[in-house]
Design an enzyme around this catalytic site. Structure first.
Site, short mmCIF file in Angstrom:
data_model
loop_
_atom_site.label_atom_id
_atom_site.label_comp_id
_atom_site.label_asym_id
_atom_site.label_seq_id
_atom_site.Cartn_x
_atom_site.Cartn_y
_atom_site.Cartn_z
N GLY A 193 -23.85 11.92 -3.75
CA GLY A 193 -22.58 11.76 -3.52
C GLY A 193 -22.13 12.87 -2.87
O GLY A 193 -21.80 12.93 -1.69
N GLU A 251 -12.98 11.23 -0.62
CA GLU A 251 -12.99 12.43 0.29
C GLU A 251 -13.50 13.63 -0.67
O GLU A 251 -12.59 14.68 -0.33
CB GLU A 251 -11.66 12.45 0.87
CG GLU A 251 -11.15 11.19 1.70
CD GLU A 251 -11.96 11.06 2.84
OE1 GLU A 251 -13.08 11.28 2.98
OE2 GLU A 251 -11.71 10.09 3.53
N GLY A 265 -28.28 7.83 -3.09
CA GLY A 265 -28.93 8.81 -3.94
C GLY A 265 -28.03 10.14 -4.01
O GLY A 265 -28.50 10.95 -4.46
#
Length: 401
Positions: free
Chosen positions: A135, A379, A133
């Site tokens: 990022g 990243e 849910g």
């Protein structure tokens, strides 16, 4: 040796390591990468070769059996490996982020226990921040650790673990409210746990399940997975650094290394795309001459080469800054942002140079075209990098009115 992406001021040892890695890439990775990638097959023989070369211990201190090399050496090796096949660089990147976090933040017992076996490649590392849910919003993590006697019980679901199946040690970031009163800033109530597990899929230890590989557009070969914790019991001596509430800072320190790595991957993929484009442009003929002699193609090659060179220079600068002990979040953010964007553009130009053949799975550029987009989000997205860069610039150039 090609003219582009050279690095001044390297020691003889660094040059020898890079030369060895480049030879390995040319002989053992490039000839098989596309075939393995199309089969989405884990490159076991390549990984065994990297282990023999000692690359799993590249940045681990010599006292723990590693080579004790710098982030710059590591980043340049990653650039070479990504030039061969980006997925292989992913296998060692997560391993190194965990090893780096252990070296910087681990207790003496944790370093003694894990680092020698990580240096030998017998323990493979993975790390886990993201969840289904969320990022980039790390502060919204819902996975939780609750103290129970001399251990913690972990529950929650994590997402996007590179090496989730093949790893035997996962650094997992969860919320731990113990000792942190209501209203504590979210990033101050997070803890990193060192979770040991069996490699593989399914229930890999009581309370811990790795459901299986996520099927992806690119970045194949390496396994990307979910991780489900349901009553996972972890002893208190496996809290990274021995103190709860430090997890966010530990992970961000590791991610700075990871961002230099992603920049290096972008440099390597872009370099390979340029090599393929400039070679094809001299072989393919239209209107009675090689397409490299058409000005339109020469302009593309000129732009591609400039981007390869610029991205490499920024990546090297970010690595050297971190090696010097200085804060490098600005430089790492800039390098990651520029290298990933330039990589996408260079790959697309090489794809265009190939014309219709670029769309064929027989040509290597087709694989690179599917791999480059991962670097735009891995990243931290380009937008996250720009936020980091913008905030740091406002700190550095604060208006004194």
């Amino acid at each position: 040796m090609a003219r582009l992406a050279q690095t001044a001021g390297l020691t003889d040892v660094q040059q020898e390591i890079l030369s060895t890695v480049r030879d390995f890439v040319d002989k053992e990775i490039i000839p098989v990468a596309t075939e393995l990638e199309h089969r989405d097959e884990y490159p076991q023989a390549i990984v065994d070769g990297l282990k023999e070369l000692g690359l799993f211990g590249l940045m681990i201190p010599e006292e723990y059996g590693g080579l004790g090399e710098s982030l710059l050496t590591y980043a340049l090796c990653v650039e070479e490996i990504a030039r061969g096949w980006m997925s292989v660089s992913g296998i060692i990147n997560t391993h190194f982020i965990v090893a780096y976090m252990l070296k910087q933040h681990g207790t003496q017992e944790q370093k003694d226990h894990f680092l020698p076996r990580m240096a030998a490649g017998d323990i493979r590392g993975a790390f886990s921040m993201s969840e289904p849910g969320l990022g980039s919003d790390v502060s919204a993590i819902t996975s939780k650790a609750v103290k129970d006697g001399d251990s913690y019980v972990l529950n929650g679901q994590k997402m996007w673990l590179t090496n989730g199946g093949t790893s035997s040690l996962v650094a997992v970031l969860v919320r731990s409210d113990e000792g942190h009163p209501e209203g504590t800033a979210p990033h101050k109530s997070m803890t990193t746990f060192l979770v040991e597990k069996e490699p593989g899929f399914g229930e890999v230890r009581p309370g811990l399940t790795i459901p299986g590989k996520i099927d992806k557009m690119g970045y194949k070969g390496v396994d990307t997975t979910e991780l489900i914790m349901d009553g996972l019991r972890v002893s208190a001596d496996r809290v990274l650094g021995g103190t709860t509430g430090r997890g966010f800072y530990q992970m961000m320190d590791g991610v700075e290394v990871g961002r230099v790595n992603v920049a290096a991957r972008g440099c390597g993929v872009a370099q390979r795309a340029f090599e393929l484009g400039v070679r094809y442009a001299q072989q393919r003929h239209t209107f009675g001459k090689p397409i490299a002699q058409h000005q339109a193609i020469q302009f593309k090659l000129a732009e591609m080469a400039t981007k390869v060179e610029a991205a490499h220079a920024m990546m090297v600068n970010a690595a050297r800054k971190k090696d010097s002990g200085e804060r490098n979040d600005l430089e790492a953010g800039m390098a990651k942002y520029l290298a990933s964007e330039y990589c996408k553009e260079v790959v697309e130009d090489a794809f265009r140079i190939h014309g219709g053949y670029g769309f064929s799975k027989e040509y290597e550029i087709e694989r690179l075209y599917r791999e480059a987009p991962m670097l735009l989000i891995g990243e931290g997205t380009a937008e996250i990098q720009k936020m980091i860069i913008g905030r740091r610039l406002l700190e550095e150039y604060r208006f004194q009115g």
